[in-house]
Each structure stands twice: as structure tokens, then as C-alpha cells.
Design a protein around this motif. Structure first.
Motif, PDB file in Angstrom:
ATOM      1  N   ILE A   1       0.973  -1.036   0.092  1.00 30.96           N
ATOM      2  CA  ILE A   1       0.074  -0.116   0.095  1.00 30.96           C
ATOM      3  C   ILE A   1       0.735   1.363  -0.032  1.00 30.96           C
ATOM      4  O   ILE A   1       0.536   2.272  -0.786  1.00 30.96           O
ATOM      5  CB  ILE A   1      -0.907  -0.014   1.080  1.00 30.96           C
ATOM      6  CG1 ILE A   1      -1.607  -1.481   1.160  1.00 30.96           C
ATOM      7  CG2 ILE A   1      -1.873   1.302   1.304  1.00 30.96           C
ATOM      8  CD1 ILE A   1      -2.627  -1.545   2.459  1.00 30.96           C
ATOM      9  N   ALA A   2       1.978   1.299   0.807  1.00 34.29           N
ATOM     10  CA  ALA A   2       2.954   2.531   0.918  1.00 34.29           C
ATOM     11  C   ALA A   2       3.440   2.598  -0.624  1.00 34.29           C
ATOM     12  O   ALA A   2       3.551   3.772  -1.066  1.00 34.29           O
ATOM     13  CB  ALA A   2       3.856   2.221   1.951  1.00 34.29           C
ATOM     14  N   ALA A   3       4.019   1.680  -1.174  1.00 40.25           N
ATOM     15  CA  ALA A   3       4.497   1.620  -2.470  1.00 40.25           C
ATOM     16  C   ALA A   3       3.579   2.273  -3.484  1.00 40.25           C
ATOM     17  O   ALA A   3       3.905   2.939  -4.489  1.00 40.25           O
ATOM     18  CB  ALA A   3       4.939   0.083  -3.089  1.00 40.25           C
ATOM     19  N   ALA A   4       2.290   2.230  -3.498  1.00 39.44           N
ATOM     20  CA  ALA A   4       1.353   2.516  -4.307  1.00 39.44           C
ATOM     21  C   ALA A   4       1.118   4.094  -4.074  1.00 39.44           C
ATOM     22  O   ALA A   4       0.531   4.838  -4.895  1.00 39.44           O
ATOM     23  CB  ALA A   4      -0.046   1.824  -4.299  1.00 39.44           C
ATOM     24  N   LEU A   5       1.538   4.639  -2.987  1.00 36.95           N
ATOM     25  CA  LEU A   5       1.228   5.999  -2.779  1.00 36.95           C
ATOM     26  C   LEU A   5       2.536   6.963  -2.777  1.00 36.95           C
ATOM     27  O   LEU A   5       2.199   8.198  -3.157  1.00 36.95           O
ATOM     28  CB  LEU A   5       0.916   5.990  -1.116  1.00 36.95           C
ATOM     29  CG  LEU A   5      -0.240   5.646  -0.630  1.00 36.95           C
ATOM     30  CD1 LEU A   5      -0.246   5.523   0.956  1.00 36.95           C
ATOM     31  CD2 LEU A   5      -1.402   6.348  -1.129  1.00 36.95           C
ATOM     32  N   GLY A   6       3.434   6.327  -3.163  1.00 35.68           N
ATOM     33  CA  GLY A   6       4.722   7.377  -3.755  1.00 35.68           C
ATOM     34  C   GLY A   6       6.115   6.572  -3.379  1.00 35.68           C
ATOM     35  O   GLY A   6       6.298   5.725  -2.561  1.00 35.68           O
ATOM     36  N   SER A   7       7.138   7.118  -4.067  1.00 32.59           N
ATOM     37  CA  SER A   7       8.191   6.429  -4.017  1.00 32.59           C
ATOM     38  C   SER A   7       9.146   6.526  -2.573  1.00 32.59           C
ATOM     39  O   SER A   7       9.877   5.649  -2.074  1.00 32.59           O
ATOM     40  CB  SER A   7       9.432   7.088  -5.093  1.00 32.59           C
ATOM     41  OG  SER A   7       8.824   7.074  -6.230  1.00 32.59           O
ATOM     42  N   ASP A   8       8.820   7.634  -1.712  1.00 28.88           N
ATOM     43  CA  ASP A   8       9.424   7.775  -0.441  1.00 28.88           C
ATOM     44  C   ASP A   8       8.532   7.234   0.612  1.00 28.88           C
ATOM     45  O   ASP A   8       9.103   6.870   1.884  1.00 28.88           O
ATOM     46  CB  ASP A   8       9.813   9.051  -0.080  1.00 28.88           C
ATOM     47  CG  ASP A   8      10.914   9.869  -0.870  1.00 28.88           C
ATOM     48  OD1 ASP A   8      11.490   9.113  -1.363  1.00 28.88           O
ATOM     49  OD2 ASP A   8      10.945  10.907  -0.748  1.00 28.88           O
ATOM     50  N   VAL A   9       7.432   6.703   0.397  1.00 33.65           N
ATOM     51  CA  VAL A   9       6.370   6.287   1.230  1.00 33.65           C
ATOM     52  C   VAL A   9       6.669   4.720   1.953  1.00 33.65           C
ATOM     53  O   VAL A   9       6.962   4.627   3.280  1.00 33.65           O
ATOM     54  CB  VAL A   9       5.066   6.083   0.881  1.00 33.65           C
ATOM     55  CG1 VAL A   9       4.244   5.799   1.957  1.00 33.65           C
ATOM     56  CG2 VAL A   9       4.337   7.676   0.427  1.00 33.65           C
ATOM     57  N   PRO A  10       7.504   3.942   1.166  1.00 32.57           N
ATOM     58  CA  PRO A  10       7.917   2.732   1.725  1.00 32.57           C
ATOM     59  C   PRO A  10       9.026   2.810   2.847  1.00 32.57           C
ATOM     60  O   PRO A  10       9.189   2.437   3.774  1.00 32.57           O
ATOM     61  CB  PRO A  10       8.420   1.824   0.640  1.00 32.57           C
ATOM     62  CG  PRO A  10       7.501   2.286  -0.601  1.00 32.57           C
ATOM     63  CD  PRO A  10       7.349   3.576  -0.242  1.00 32.57           C
ATOM     64  N   ALA A  11       9.984   3.766   2.366  1.00 34.86           N
ATOM     65  CA  ALA A  11      11.312   4.322   3.221  1.00 34.86           C
ATOM     66  C   ALA A  11      10.687   4.840   4.709  1.00 34.86           C
ATOM     67  O   ALA A  11      11.048   4.546   5.698  1.00 34.86           O
ATOM     68  CB  ALA A  11      12.168   5.020   2.684  1.00 34.86           C
ATOM     69  N   CYS A  12       9.634   5.594   4.551  1.00 36.25           N
ATOM     70  CA  CYS A  12       9.219   6.431   5.688  1.00 36.25           C
ATOM     71  C   CYS A  12       8.463   5.224   6.291  1.00 36.25           C
ATOM     72  O   CYS A  12       8.276   5.258   7.628  1.00 36.25           O
ATOM     73  CB  CYS A  12       8.367   7.695   5.157  1.00 36.25           C
ATOM     74  SG  CYS A  12       9.270   9.001   4.525  1.00 36.25           S
TER      75      CYS A  12
END
Length: 275
Positions: A128-139
């Protein structure tokens, strides 16, 4: 319930190539500090968002806000109809290269996973994080890591600089990530170095610094001020215009923070530590 959304720093950011899908292949060293935005939640009918904090006026609380987008996507993926009254305490400047919106979205996912009793955990929330934006998984991961691909492929590493005093500063300029990438000259200047965090940043760079400087000369002035403030290291984060400096002690950092406020009163600053 509440969840911190700590600021993200790119201690190094190497742009390797422009991919066929239009994104850029990156190698970056993500790190986080002990301060940032805060997302909180209370029971509510449907999904709602209230904004507080010094940068609330720079955001809208409509459907395009990343907090609401994260909540709706989690709600859809989990197949639930539960509501939530969300509040975002916006302490970080908008469009500043320190992951404010991405950190807010990631904090929302972690918070609602608990609030709604989903028990997905970081691994379950990651798609789900990856679908929201490139930096969201890291955050979402929220710890020091090497990021590749668009930044979404993560390898956590130990941070030998954890606890280091940091001063983060923004010259009051918001930069479009797309506009900065559009200025990149397309030259692959090589991969991240191997080794500990201190080794990687010592031999690293931010390939978006020059493109960002072409859009605003404030970055040059800010970096000069940080380097001249007694910092052991200074660099721009992400696509700018925020820059950060590392210090040998709290005393040096706090002295630099006071000088920055006196000499550049329109700059935003935040004294914090690497985690």
C-alpha cells in the motif's frame, strides 16, 4: 492514538538513469531524525482530516491530501468500512525534500493499522505504501536503509551516526520534485559507496543539488551558511530546498541554530538528532 511522522533525510542521493517508465533509477541512503509531523486519530463517521501546526495553511485537507489517500487506500485494501477522524499536526515545510507528505502517509498507515485492529504490520502495509509514492515505503520502515529502484526497494543498515546532532534548514522555498528532476543533466556519476553510513556519506553526493540550485540560488546561500557554522558535514536532502548539517556536539548545533535565526530570520530551522 497518535503516530510520529519523522522527517526523512537523503544522506546521499545518486541518480543513475532515466527509466523507460519515466521514473529515475536511484541509489539513496535514507535516514530519519527524532522530530517531524504527528498524525492522530479518534473515532469518527467516515474519513475526515483536520490540520493544525505551523504549516497547516500550506496544505489542503481535501481528497488529494496524502493522509486521506493513505486512509482510503488502506480501507479499500482491507475491505472495511470503518471510519476515522484524523488530525495532522504539520510541523515540517511542504515540498521541501524531507519527506513530509510521504512521512505523513506512512504514519497514517501505521496508525490506522493499530486503530482499526488490522494487524498487517510493516510487511503487510508495504504494498500500500509503494502505491502511494516512491518515498512512502522508506518512511513506513522508518529506519536507516539503502533505497534502490525509485527508492522503494529497501535494505536496512545499522547507523553508526545514530544520535548525531543535526540542524535542518529551509530557505523558505518550495521546490517541485518533477521540476528538479527535469533539470538533471542525465549523467550517471556512479554508485553509492559500500561500508557504514559514515563511509557512504563521505564518498557520496546528492545529484539533484545542481539542478535544484538552477531553480533557486537560496540553496547555495543556505549550504554556505551551514558549512560556515561549525558543521562537520552539510548537504541538500532529496530534491531540496531543505539542507541539513551534522555537528560534533549539541553545543555547536545549537549555536549554529541561533546564528541562523539571527542572520536569516526567514529561514525555517529544526534542531534534532539522527536515529
Amino acid at each position: 492514538m497518535r503516530e510520529p511522522a519523522p522527517a526523512k533525510l537523503n544522506l546521499a542521493l545518486h541518480v543513475r538513469e532515466r527509466r523507460a517508465d519515466g521514473y529515475h533509477a536511484l541509489e539513496t541512503l535514507f535516514a530519519f531524525v527524532d522530530q517531524g509531523d504527528v498524525v492522530s486519530v479518534a473515532p469518527g463517521d467516515g474519513l475526515s482530516l483536520a490540520l493544525t501546526g505551523p504549516f497547516a495553511c500550506d496544505l489542503g485537507s481535501g481528497d488529494d491530501n496524502l493522509v486521506l489517500r493513505a486512509a482510503r487506500l488502506l480501507q479499500s485494501q482491507a475491505g472495511i468500512a470503518k471510519g476515522a477522524a484524523l488530525t495532522l499536526d504539520k510541523r515540517l515545510p511542504v515540498a521541501s525534500g524531507i519527506g513530509g507528505g510521504s512521512a505523513d502517509a506512512a504514519a497514517t498507515l501505521r496508525l490506522l493499522d493499530r486503530f482499526w485492529g488490522l494487524d498487517l504490520g510493516i510487511e503487510g502495509l508495504m504494498p500500500i505504501a509503494a502505491a502511494l509514492g516512491s518515498d512512502v515505503p522508506a518512511c513506513l520502515l522508518g529506519r536507516t536503509a539503502i533505497g534502490t529502484g525509485r527508492g522503494e526497494h529497501l535494505v536496512p543498515i545499522a547507523n553508526d551516526l545514530a544520535g548525531t546532532p543535526v540542524l535542518i534548514a529551509n530557505p523558505g522555498v518550495a521546490l517541485s520534485t518533477a521540476a528538479v528532476f527535469a533539470q538533471w543533466d542525465g549523467v550517471d556519476r556512479g554508485a553509492l559507496a559500500a561500508g557504514e553510513v559514515s563511509d557512504i556519506i563521505a564518498h557520496g553526493r546528492n545529484d539533484l543539488t545542481t539542478p535544484a540550485q538552477e531553480l533557486t540560488r537560496d540553496i547555495n546561500r543556505l549550504l554556505d551558511a551551514l558549512i560556515g557554522s561549525g558543521a562537520s558535514f552539510a548537504r541538500m536532502s532529496g530534491s531540496g530546498a531543505t539542507c541539513f548539517a551534522l555537528y560534533e556536539s549539541d553545543v555547536l548545533r545549537d549555536r549554529a541554530s541561533r546564528a541562523m535565526s539571527q542572520d536569516h530570520p526567514h529561514y525555517w530551522t529544526m534542531a534534532c538528532r539522527l536515529t
